[in-house]
Design an enzyme around this catalytic site. Structure first.
Site, PDB file in Angstrom:
ATOM      1  N   GLU A   1     -34.252 -41.035  48.143  1.00 47.19           N
ATOM      2  CA  GLU A   1     -33.247 -41.641  47.278  1.00 47.19           C
ATOM      3  C   GLU A   1     -32.005 -40.752  47.234  1.00 47.19           C
ATOM      4  O   GLU A   1     -31.956 -39.791  46.437  1.00 47.19           O
ATOM      5  CB  GLU A   1     -33.793 -41.793  45.858  1.00 47.19           C
TER       6      GLU A   1
ATOM      7  N   GLY B   1     -27.917 -46.292  41.324  1.00 46.94           N
ATOM      8  CA  GLY B   1     -27.212 -46.920  40.211  1.00 46.94           C
ATOM      9  C   GLY B   1     -25.709 -46.976  40.395  1.00 46.94           C
ATOM     10  O   GLY B   1     -24.961 -47.256  39.461  1.00 46.94           O
TER      11      GLY B   1
ATOM     12  N   GLY C   1     -34.303 -49.759  41.367  1.00 41.33           N
ATOM     13  CA  GLY C   1     -33.977 -49.545  39.960  1.00 41.33           C
ATOM     14  C   GLY C   1     -33.356 -50.796  39.362  1.00 41.33           C
ATOM     15  O   GLY C   1     -34.055 -51.743  38.969  1.00 41.33           O
ATOM     16  N   GLY C   2     -32.041 -50.837  39.315  1.00 45.67           N
ATOM     17  CA  GLY C   2     -31.293 -51.924  38.659  1.00 45.67           C
ATOM     18  C   GLY C   2     -31.801 -53.319  38.997  1.00 45.67           C
ATOM     19  O   GLY C   2     -32.040 -54.140  38.097  1.00 45.67           O
TER      20      GLY C   2
ATOM     21  N   GLU D   1     -33.098 -38.489  38.378  1.00 42.92           N
ATOM     22  CA  GLU D   1     -32.642 -38.424  36.978  1.00 42.92           C
ATOM     23  C   GLU D   1     -33.456 -37.382  36.210  1.00 42.92           C
ATOM     24  O   GLU D   1     -32.936 -36.730  35.304  1.00 42.92           O
ATOM     25  CB  GLU D   1     -32.738 -39.819  36.332  1.00 42.92           C
TER      26      GLU D   1
ATOM     27  N   SER E   1     -29.611 -48.429  45.041  1.00 37.67           N
ATOM     28  CA  SER E   1     -28.873 -49.691  45.060  1.00 37.67           C
ATOM     29  C   SER E   1     -29.417 -50.714  46.061  1.00 37.67           C
ATOM     30  O   SER E   1     -28.649 -51.404  46.738  1.00 37.67           O
ATOM     31  CB  SER E   1     -27.372 -49.434  45.301  1.00 37.67           C
TER      32      SER E   1
ATOM     33  N   ASN F   1     -38.562 -49.589  39.335  1.00 36.85           N
ATOM     34  CA  ASN F   1     -38.440 -48.539  38.317  1.00 36.85           C
ATOM     35  C   ASN F   1     -37.564 -49.095  37.200  1.00 36.85           C
ATOM     36  O   ASN F   1     -36.360 -49.234  37.374  1.00 36.85           O
ATOM     37  CB  ASN F   1     -37.795 -47.292  38.963  1.00 36.85           C
ATOM     38  N   TRP F   2     -38.200 -49.417  36.084  1.00 39.17           N
ATOM     39  CA  TRP F   2     -37.450 -50.062  34.992  1.00 39.17           C
ATOM     40  C   TRP F   2     -36.668 -49.055  34.149  1.00 39.17           C
ATOM     41  O   TRP F   2     -35.982 -49.440  33.205  1.00 39.17           O
ATOM     42  CB  TRP F   2     -38.411 -50.883  34.107  1.00 39.17           C
ATOM     43  N   LYS F   3     -36.811 -47.786  34.440  1.00 47.01           N
ATOM     44  CA  LYS F   3     -36.092 -46.722  33.722  1.00 47.01           C
ATOM     45  C   LYS F   3     -36.240 -46.897  32.209  1.00 47.01           C
ATOM     46  O   LYS F   3     -37.269 -47.359  31.743  1.00 47.01           O
ATOM     47  CB  LYS F   3     -34.624 -46.686  34.144  1.00 47.01           C
TER      48      LYS F   3
ATOM     49  N   HIS G   1     -38.090 -37.982  40.099  1.00 47.66           N
ATOM     50  CA  HIS G   1     -36.920 -38.851  40.235  1.00 47.66           C
ATOM     51  C   HIS G   1     -35.661 -38.005  40.014  1.00 47.66           C
ATOM     52  O   HIS G   1     -35.662 -37.077  39.205  1.00 47.66           O
ATOM     53  CB  HIS G   1     -36.995 -39.984  39.198  1.00 47.66           C
TER      54      HIS G   1
HETATM   55  C1  PEP Z   1     -34.027 -45.736  41.119  1.00 51.94           C
HETATM   56  O1  PEP Z   1     -33.968 -45.711  39.906  1.00 51.94           O
HETATM   57  O2  PEP Z   1     -34.950 -45.153  41.690  1.00 51.94           O
HETATM   58  C2  PEP Z   1     -32.995 -46.465  41.872  1.00 51.94           C
HETATM   59  C3  PEP Z   1     -33.042 -46.462  43.173  1.00 51.94           C
HETATM   60  O3  PEP Z   1     -32.045 -47.137  41.134  1.00 51.94           O
HETATM   61  P1  PEP Z   1     -30.989 -48.232  41.687  1.00 51.94           P
HETATM   62  O4  PEP Z   1     -31.771 -49.208  42.525  1.00 51.94           O
HETATM   63  O5  PEP Z   1     -30.426 -48.852  40.450  1.00 51.94           O
HETATM   64  O6  PEP Z   1     -29.970 -47.503  42.486  1.00 51.94           O
END
Ligand code: PEP
Length: 254
Positions: A167, A173, A234-235, A97, A213, A9-11, A95
């Site tokens: 999640e 994040g 994500g990151g 967010e 993470s 997920n490049w957000k 998600h």
């Molecule tokens: C996400 O955006 O779904 C996520 C899990 O982010 P991160 O890996 O950065 O925690």
């Protein structure tokens, strides 16, 4: 043999130019992947650029969101039909967010799933508790409400196409991942919920990803768990080396 599905997920990172570079690196680093299912979800404006690069690879494409109407005067929104036409096979729905900053509810998640399935997209439906919900022992109540709400009126033939991503919000994040035991326990709980709705056979086959993470350093421990069928990253998906390393870990565990 269990499937392992790794989705990046490049957000709100990587415009078309940077997205093209990242996709090129991933293409080079993932040429030998045969078993793991892999996809990336760039921002809408970068989907076409990424599609061009990965078109002859095993890397799939997804969107990070979509609107809950077929078409119409909804300025700034993108429909499931548009997402599908742009070459995406997946779409992330609900998600945390989006739930937190854009007031998405269990009901809107459920409606979006319906529109996505109509366009033959694979919904990646996110569930998870906040830190205060975990600390007050409400994790199971929250996850149950979110799962049951998301799956309202979804028949099993459609539910089979849905990937669930557990999640925990406190792990997204933040660099704080759930321990493999914590994650596995909630995944097992979700599988039990699915068994109640759709039967045991269904629940054994469904894909439940963990997200929060995930990094090369913790991927093996998380992905080795019995109930963890992949990761929503994500990151670490913004770095080709890190994402490729997570995919490679999944590939070894299949
Ligand atoms: C996400 O955006 O779904 C996520 C899990 O982010 P991160 O890996 O950065 O925690």
């Amino acid at each position: 043999m269990r499937r392992k599905v790794i989705i990046g997920n490049w957000k709100m990172f990587k415009g078309p130019q940077a997205a093209r570079q990242l996709a090129k690196s991933l293409k080079l680093k993932l040429t030998d992947i045969r078993k793991a299912e892999v996809a990336v979800c760039p921002p809408f404006v970068s989907i076409e650029a990424v599609r061009e690069i990965i078109k002859d690879t095993r890397i799939g494409l997804g969107a990070q969101n979509m609107y809950l109407q077929k078409s119409g005067a909804f300025t700034g929104e993108v429909s499931a039909e548009m997402v599908a036409e742009s070459g995406c096979a997946y779409v992330i729905i609900g998600h945390s967010e989006r739930r937190q900053y854009f007031q998405e509810s269990d009901d809107s998640v459920n409606q979006k799933i319906g529109f996505a399935l109509n366009e033959k997209l694979k919904p990646v439906v996110c569930l998870g508790e906040t830190l205060s919900e975990r600390e007050s022992n409400r994790t199971e109540d929250v996850v149950k409400r979110q799962y049951i709400g998301a799956m309202k009126n979804i028949v099993s033939a459609d539910a089979e196409k849905i990937i669930i991503a557990y999640e925990p919000v406190w792990a997204i994040g933040t660099g704080k991942n759930a321990t493999p035991e914590q994650a596995n326990e909630v995944h097992r709980f979700i599988r039990d919920l699915a068994a109640n709705l759709y039967g045991k056979k269904f629940s054994e086959k469904m894909i439940i990803q963990y997200g929060g993470s995930v990094k090369p350093e913790n991927a093996n421990d998380l992905l080795s768990c019995k109930h963890i069928d992949g990761a929503l990253v994500g990151g670490a998906s913004l770095d080709a080396d890190q994402f490729a390393s997570i995919v490679r870990t999944a590939e070894k565990l299949i």
